[in-house]
Design a protein around this motif. Structure first.
Motif, mmCIF file in Angstrom:
data_model
loop_
_atom_site.group_PDB
_atom_site.id
_atom_site.type_symbol
_atom_site.label_atom_id
_atom_site.label_comp_id
_atom_site.label_asym_id
_atom_site.label_seq_id
_atom_site.Cartn_x
_atom_site.Cartn_y
_atom_site.Cartn_z
ATOM 1 N N LEU A 17 9.356 15.435 -6.453
ATOM 2 C CA LEU A 17 8.512 14.419 -7.066
ATOM 3 C C LEU A 17 7.452 14.016 -6.057
ATOM 4 C CD1 LEU A 17 11.052 12.019 -8.847
ATOM 5 C CD2 LEU A 17 9.369 13.471 -9.973
ATOM 6 N N ARG A 18 6.366 13.492 -6.545
ATOM 7 C CA ARG A 18 5.302 12.998 -5.673
ATOM 8 C C ARG A 18 4.988 11.568 -6.064
ATOM 9 N NH1 ARG A 18 1.285 15.127 -2.384
ATOM 10 N NH2 ARG A 18 -0.740 14.067 -2.391
ATOM 11 N N LEU A 19 5.197 10.666 -5.146
ATOM 12 C CA LEU A 19 4.877 9.268 -5.355
ATOM 13 C C LEU A 19 3.507 8.963 -4.775
ATOM 14 C CD1 LEU A 19 8.256 7.545 -4.383
ATOM 15 C CD2 LEU A 19 7.583 8.576 -6.562
ATOM 16 N N SER A 20 2.818 8.046 -5.426
ATOM 17 C CA SER A 20 1.532 7.592 -4.917
ATOM 18 C C SER A 20 1.492 6.073 -4.956
ATOM 19 C CB SER A 20 0.387 8.168 -5.735
ATOM 20 O OG SER A 20 0.298 9.575 -5.594
ATOM 21 N N CYS A 21 0.676 5.529 -4.091
ATOM 22 C CA CYS A 21 0.508 4.077 -4.032
ATOM 23 C C CYS A 21 -0.974 3.805 -3.832
ATOM 24 C CB CYS A 21 1.328 3.506 -2.892
ATOM 25 S SG CYS A 21 1.156 1.733 -2.634
ATOM 26 N N VAL A 22 -1.530 2.986 -4.690
ATOM 27 C CA VAL A 22 -2.940 2.638 -4.612
ATOM 28 C C VAL A 22 -3.074 1.232 -4.060
ATOM 29 C CG1 VAL A 22 -5.080 2.370 -5.887
ATOM 30 C CG2 VAL A 22 -3.442 4.120 -6.567
ATOM 31 N N ALA A 23 -3.905 1.071 -3.041
ATOM 32 C CA ALA A 23 -4.148 -0.234 -2.438
ATOM 33 C C ALA A 23 -5.514 -0.747 -2.854
ATOM 34 C CB ALA A 23 -4.068 -0.132 -0.917
ATOM 35 N N SER A 24 -5.585 -2.038 -3.101
ATOM 36 C CA SER A 24 -6.853 -2.655 -3.452
ATOM 37 C C SER A 24 -6.913 -4.059 -2.888
ATOM 38 C CB SER A 24 -7.032 -2.692 -4.977
ATOM 39 O OG SER A 24 -6.003 -3.465 -5.582
ATOM 40 N N GLY A 25 -8.123 -4.569 -2.743
ATOM 41 C CA GLY A 25 -8.290 -5.951 -2.324
ATOM 42 C C GLY A 25 -8.201 -6.182 -0.839
ATOM 43 N N ALA A 48 9.465 6.214 5.304
ATOM 44 C CA ALA A 48 8.406 6.876 6.048
ATOM 45 C C ALA A 48 7.253 5.906 6.270
ATOM 46 C CB ALA A 48 7.906 8.110 5.312
ATOM 47 N N ALA A 49 6.440 6.195 7.286
ATOM 48 C CA ALA A 49 5.253 5.395 7.554
ATOM 49 C C ALA A 49 4.165 6.290 8.109
ATOM 50 C CB ALA A 49 5.568 4.262 8.530
ATOM 51 N N ILE A 50 2.923 5.835 7.959
ATOM 52 C CA ILE A 50 1.781 6.594 8.434
ATOM 53 C C ILE A 50 0.764 5.622 9.010
ATOM 54 C CG2 ILE A 50 0.679 6.589 6.143
ATOM 55 C CD1 ILE A 50 -0.298 9.467 6.794
ATOM 56 N N SER A 70 1.423 11.051 3.385
ATOM 57 C CA SER A 70 0.021 11.320 3.667
ATOM 58 C C SER A 70 -0.811 10.186 3.089
ATOM 59 C CB SER A 70 -0.409 12.662 3.068
ATOM 60 O OG SER A 70 -0.273 12.654 1.656
ATOM 61 N N ARG A 71 -2.062 10.118 3.490
ATOM 62 C CA ARG A 71 -2.925 9.069 2.955
ATOM 63 C C ARG A 71 -4.336 9.591 2.791
ATOM 64 N NH1 ARG A 71 -2.557 4.176 6.918
ATOM 65 N NH2 ARG A 71 -4.199 3.278 5.604
ATOM 66 N N ASP A 72 -5.049 8.967 1.878
ATOM 67 C CA ASP A 72 -6.455 9.260 1.631
ATOM 68 C C ASP A 72 -7.182 7.925 1.708
ATOM 69 O OD1 ASP A 72 -8.970 9.768 0.617
ATOM 70 O OD2 ASP A 72 -8.260 11.180 -0.890
ATOM 71 N N ASN A 73 -7.774 7.640 2.852
ATOM 72 C CA ASN A 73 -8.411 6.338 3.037
ATOM 73 C C ASN A 73 -9.620 6.143 2.126
ATOM 74 O OD1 ASN A 73 -6.508 5.614 4.918
ATOM 75 N ND2 ASN A 73 -7.775 6.103 6.687
ATOM 76 N N ALA A 74 -10.289 7.213 1.802
ATOM 77 C CA ALA A 74 -11.446 7.105 0.916
ATOM 78 C C ALA A 74 -11.036 6.621 -0.477
ATOM 79 C CB ALA A 74 -12.161 8.438 0.822
#
Length: 123
Positions: A17-25, A48-50, A70-74
């Protein structure tokens, strides 16, 4: 910062499975991002942490080699690729942020939390 996690579901043992988390604000790129999980009958535990740049990652021993953060800062997202899933990975998974480096597995150092997404591993 507000966090929204998604991607949970049902997987078979050995599946993925692939989890994602979207950050805003907030200023996403300055945050350390982490994943934790809460399994039935257990306390919430670090997964885990990044770091801000994405160059440094940290894993709990029980997921090392199976999970990848992993993360995508953009896009303001952090992902958790979970492979070779086991029934004991069944839990609600939470993403969280902290604003300083170090002590990555310490739940108390994370200041904002998403609502959690359920992962069930069962045949």
């Amino acid at each position: 910062v507000q966090l929204q996690a998604y991607g949970g579901g049902l997987a078979q043992p050995g599946g993925f499975l692939r989890l994602s988390c979207v950050a805003s604000g907030g200023t996403y790129g300055t945050y350390v991002m982490g994943w934790f999980r809460l399994a039935p009958g257990k306390e919430r535990e670090f997964v885990a942490a990044i770091t801000y740049s994405g160059r440094n990652t940290y894993y709990a021993d029980f997921v090392r080699g199976r999970f990848t953060i992993s993360r995508d800062n953009a896009r303001g997202t952090v992902n958790l690729q979970m492979n070779n899933l086991k029934p004991e990975d069944t839990a609600v998974y939470y993403c969280a942020v902290k604003t300083w480096s170090g002590d990555y597995d310490n739940i108390a150092t994370y200041s904002s939390w998403g609502q959690g997404t359920l992962v069930t591993v069962s045949s």
